[in-house]
Scaffold this motif. Structure first.
Motif, PDB file in Angstrom:
ATOM      1  N   UNK A 309     -24.008 -36.560 -36.583  1.00 25.04           N
ATOM      2  CA  UNK A 309     -22.718 -35.997 -36.968  1.00 25.04           C
ATOM      3  C   UNK A 309     -22.742 -35.266 -38.280  1.00 25.04           C
ATOM      4  N   UNK A 310     -23.755 -35.529 -39.125  1.00 23.52           N
ATOM      5  CA  UNK A 310     -23.870 -34.813 -40.391  1.00 23.52           C
ATOM      6  C   UNK A 310     -24.191 -33.337 -40.149  1.00 23.52           C
ATOM      7  N   UNK A 311     -23.586 -32.464 -40.925  1.00 23.17           N
ATOM      8  CA  UNK A 311     -23.879 -31.024 -40.850  1.00 23.17           C
ATOM      9  C   UNK A 311     -24.084 -30.492 -42.273  1.00 23.17           C
ATOM     10  N   UNK A 312     -24.822 -31.278 -43.073  1.00 25.02           N
ATOM     11  CA  UNK A 312     -25.031 -30.913 -44.474  1.00 25.02           C
ATOM     12  C   UNK A 312     -25.880 -29.660 -44.643  1.00 25.02           C
ATOM     13  N   UNK A 313     -26.604 -29.275 -43.593  1.00 20.91           N
ATOM     14  CA  UNK A 313     -27.437 -28.093 -43.686  1.00 20.91           C
ATOM     15  C   UNK A 313     -26.690 -26.797 -43.410  1.00 20.91           C
ATOM     16  N   UNK A 314     -25.450 -26.897 -42.942  1.00 18.94           N
ATOM     17  CA  UNK A 314     -24.700 -25.708 -42.563  1.00 18.94           C
ATOM     18  C   UNK A 314     -24.467 -24.782 -43.749  1.00 18.94           C
ATOM     19  N   UNK A 317     -27.987 -22.018 -48.676  1.00 18.46           N
ATOM     20  CA  UNK A 317     -28.645 -20.806 -49.120  1.00 18.46           C
ATOM     21  C   UNK A 317     -28.208 -19.547 -48.405  1.00 18.46           C
ATOM     22  N   UNK A 318     -27.160 -19.659 -47.595  1.00 20.38           N
ATOM     23  CA  UNK A 318     -26.716 -18.517 -46.812  1.00 20.38           C
ATOM     24  C   UNK A 318     -27.707 -18.125 -45.736  1.00 20.38           C
ATOM     25  N   UNK A 319     -28.632 -19.059 -45.412  1.00 20.23           N
ATOM     26  CA  UNK A 319     -29.683 -18.733 -44.443  1.00 20.23           C
ATOM     27  C   UNK A 319     -29.864 -19.771 -43.342  1.00 20.23           C
ATOM     28  N   UNK A 320     -29.276 -20.943 -43.516  1.00 20.21           N
ATOM     29  CA  UNK A 320     -29.450 -22.009 -42.521  1.00 20.21           C
ATOM     30  C   UNK A 320     -28.124 -22.275 -41.825  1.00 20.21           C
ATOM     31  N   UNK A 321     -28.154 -22.275 -40.485  1.00 17.63           N
ATOM     32  CA  UNK A 321     -26.918 -22.452 -39.725  1.00 17.63           C
ATOM     33  C   UNK A 321     -27.156 -23.280 -38.461  1.00 17.63           C
TER      34      UNK A 321
END
Length: 333
Positions: A309-314, A317-321
């Protein structure tokens, strides 16, 4: 078709072409981004949180103990559909229905044997979740899903034996207004227990070499903001790196990058039919790892995500989605 390789290894980018792959140039000029699909219900509820539109709210709070003596049929009972795990800062991961509404359990019920003690006025405030048309959340044991026959003859969903409810004062996806009401109502965890921060299992550490071990198959989860997005067998969010390229298949995440963004190990196929099957291939990386791709886009997980459920990477750096079921970038923040 021959592929020319550079003779130097000094370049930061790694270009890897899978032999016999179906990956190749496409005539599809559509943007490689998408709007959240599964979050539509949440957005609609934000605009019009009326109970008639499917929001479970407007009745007065019930709060304390069990229901009235008259068992009125659960005519408004709705099934849960595709269950999902939603992250909450206060209680950790909580179980939600397909629209993102929190599911609850009642301390005055019993799980062994399953029995609901909420009916009458109680049921108006805590609408039951109808049995049937339910799919386990990613990483959840489907065997924990069951049903119980209520006093009015209707069937109610159970999780780990506990009857499941929604709360009438939750008016939009992500609301947790029923948590702790009367000291007897609590959000459900994936195992049927009360949701509690710190009880969820930590994400498994990356395997040797940095590749996240495969556990099950990729599937689709739902987030109130991101909508439908791909998760791995442990329910961890799957990401794409924007600088990567589809053709030739290119991974520009190397060295320290891979330590933070472990590659998704190869999987036989996606669990959900909703995930694009086109070019569901494996990338042979020069560092010896094999990486799963979705529509020829290499996919990763994020070490900063500690639980399903975590979406901490969203948006990092404006590069990971996060990745849509079609393999596109979900660029909403």
């Amino acid at each position: 078709m021959g592929i020319k390789r550079g003779t130097t290894l000094a370049a930061a980018a790694i270009v890897v072409v899978l032999a016999a792959t179906a990956c190749g140039p496409t005539d599809d000029k559509a943007a490689d981004t998408t709007k959240p699909v599964g979050a539509a219900a949440a957005a609609q509820n934000d605009k019009a949180p009326a109970a008639a539109d499917g929001a479970y709210g407007s009745d007065g709070g019930y709060g304390a103990a069990g229901g009235g003596s008259g068992a009125a049929p659960a005519t408004d009972a709705k099934p849960a559909g595709q269950l999902a795990m939603a992250s909450n800062d206060k209680v950790g991961p909580v179980l939600t229905d397909s629209a993102g509404f929190t599911l609850y359990r009642f301390d005055k019920d019993t799980a062994k044997p399953p029995k609901s003690n909420c009916d009458g006025d109680c049921e108006k405030t805590w609408p039951v979740v109808a049995a049937g048309d339910v799919t386990a959340a990613a990483g959840m044991d489907p065997a924990l899903l069951g049903e119980v026959v209520r006093t009015d003859g209707s069937k109610q969903l159970t999780v780990g034996g506990w009857p499941a409810y929604r709360y009438s004062k939750d008016t939009k996806a992500g609301d947790l207004n029923g948590q702790g009401v009367g000291g007897v109502w609590f959000a459900l965890a994936a195992d049927g227990k009360k949701a509690a921060k710190g009880e969820a299992a930590e994400a498994a550490p990356p395997a040797a070499g940095g590749a996240a071990e495969a556990d099950g198959k990729l599937s689709v989860a739902k987030d109130p903001k991101l909508g439908d997005h791909i998760v791995d067998g442990k329910g961890m969010t799957v990401y794409r790196f924007k600088p990567d390229t589809q053709w030739p298949m290119t991974s520009k995440c190397v060295g320290d990058c891979v330590a933070k963004w472990p590659v998704v190990a190869p999987l036989e196929k996606a669990k959900d039919k909703g995930i694009v099957e086109k070019n569901y291939t494996v990338l042979n990386r020069p560092d010896g790892q094999k990486q799963q791709s979705v529509d020829c886009w290499p996919v990763y997980t994020f070490t900063g995500d500690k639980k399903p459920g975590d979406v901490n990477g969203q948006g990092v750096g404006g590069t990971w989605y996060a990745v849509s079921p079609e393999g596109k970038l979900i660029t909403v923040q």
